[in-house]
Design an enzyme around this catalytic site. Structure first.
Site, short mmCIF file in Angstrom:
data_model
loop_
_atom_site.label_atom_id
_atom_site.label_comp_id
_atom_site.label_asym_id
_atom_site.label_seq_id
_atom_site.Cartn_x
_atom_site.Cartn_y
_atom_site.Cartn_z
CE1 TYR A 101 -3.81 2.58 1.19
CE2 TYR A 101 -1.78 3.61 2.10
CZ TYR A 101 -3.15 3.52 1.57
OH TYR A 101 -3.95 4.51 1.50
CD GLU A 189 -6.02 4.39 -1.40
OE1 GLU A 189 -5.98 4.65 0.05
OE2 GLU A 189 -6.71 3.74 -1.84
#
Ligand code: GDP
Ligand code: MN
Length: 382
Positions: A101, A189
């Site tokens: 992530y 993101e």
């Protein structure tokens, strides 16, 4: 302004971040065509402004064109997070060996950019954040220095990355930061950032939120907005610079000032009515703004009546009244319009409307009651 995954991936690609090969499709048929061209195992992904698509069944792997057709047909009928899926992204499937992530976001508490990275990316990232927050490495960036070399190295170390992996991840991180910065993002993101079995790093998913206030610096983003907003009325309102949000009721609401409009929505709801929209004609509005705004509201076919609630401060009530009368000439309004005017020049405003068929109200409560009665009352379906 949120943009779709396929749009965000276009931007990543332009800035040199590797993304899977693929294309957006609006029908199952064109999805199949894209898959046939790719000619390998594919993944069919719902394009919708909502997270958790994977868990909602909006991401499907497909090995054959038949499977692609099936998956696309299914996904194009779905609603995810209350939003209708209108397109899918067809991509080469990745051979995932690990999911990371990585994100940069504006942290409103500190007014700084916060970077977050984790070796436990994927659809369970919220779980990781809730139950083992130590597995997400976070740090703030100094606005004067931006992302520093030592911070990148520290991130790699925290994620347990070494040698070539650390080198590649660092490159990725620096590129994503540049994207975040140069596109005036409030969020960029990548989840998951995938390490494939072949040893490549790719962005398998991308979420980007662009700062609306910086849109003037990116004229080309207007195109993104048009493609990414589902509602043609909202697109038109944006063009006319009118803050407008479509809701699902049947009473059009116009007011000046966001606070007053919100209160009007509450008031109408309390009386049992269902607002069709939020629309702020703004302070200092002249008659043309009012006319433009009414035009937008009236194009919503569900609208069965309008409540105009104006507090005249900088905007003068007589100007607003003029706008309503002008609009009426052009728009041929066929249903009840209740108007409450109060404040600067309210007498003049009311006098202008006194010979029209518009229905005056002296308070907001009275106006709300009247429009709810006139549009069919409590809980009645359109
Ligand atoms: P989200 O659920 O909306 O965040 O959608 P993502 O694009 O992140 O996809 C969710 C999950 O689907 C990922 O974490 C992967 O595990 C899986 N997934 C997505 N693309 C691929 C792919 O190309 N191959 C494989 N095997 N899995 C994928
Ligand atoms: Mn994701």
């Amino acid at each position: 302004m949120k943009i779709y995954e396929y749009q965000a991936k276009e931007i990543l690609r332009k800035f040199g971040i590797r993304v899977p090969i693929g294309k957006m499709a609006k029908t199952a048929k064109s999805a199949v065509k894209i898959a046939e061209k790719l000619n390998k195992k594919t993944v069919v992904k719902a394009q919708v402004h909502s997270g958790g698509r994977g868990k909602a069944g909006g991401i499907k792997l497909a090995e054959t064109p038949q499977q692609v057709e099936q998956a696309a047909t299914q996904i194009l009928q779905m609603r995810i997070g209350g939003l209708k899926v209108r397109s899918v992204l067809i991509e080469e499937a990745l051979n995932i060996s690990h999911e990371y992530y990585l994100s940069f976001a504006l942290d409103r508490h500190t007014g700084k950019t916060i970077a977050m990275a984790s070796a436990e990316g994927g659809v369970e990232i919220e779980e990781v954040a809730a139950h083992s927050p130590e597995k997400i490495y976070k740090f703030h960036l100094d606005p004067a220095y931006g992302l520093m070399e030592f911070q990148v190295r520290e991130t790699c170390q925290k994620l347990g990355l070494e040698h070539r992996m650390a080198k590649e991840f660092s490159e990725f991180m620096k590129k994503l930061y540049r994207i975040y910065l140069e596109n005036d993002c409030v969020l960029a993101e990548i989840n998951p950032l995938v390490l494939t079995a072949e040893g490549d790093f790719l962005a398998a998913d991308a979420k980007m939120d662009l700062d609306e206030n910086a849109l003037f610096r990116h004229p080309d983003f207007l195109e993104l907005r048009e493609a990414s907003e589902d509602d043609p009325l909202e697109v038109e309102a944006h063009k006319k610079k009118v803050p407008y949000v479509r809701l699902d009721g049947n009473i059009g609401i116009l007011g000046n000032g966001a606070g007053l409009v919100m209160t009007t929505l509450d008031m109408v709801s309390r009386e049992g009515g269902r607002p069709a929209n939020f629309l702020d004609v703004g302070g200092g509005s002249n008659w043309e703004t009012v006319k433009n705004s009414l035009e937008i509201v009236l194009r919503d076919k569900k609208v069965k009546g309008v409540f105009i609630n104006i507090f005249g401060g900088i905007s003068r009530c007589d100007e607003v009244a003029k706008g309503i009368l002008e609009a009426d000439k052009i728009l041929n309004i066929k249903f009840p319009v209740v108007i409450r005017l109060s404040g600067t020049n309210e007498e003049e405003g009311r006098a202008l409307l006194s010979h029209s068929r518009f229905i005056p109200a002296s308070t907001m409560e009275e106006g709300a009651k009247k429009i709810v009665e006139l549009t069919g009352g409590i809980g009645k379906e359109v």
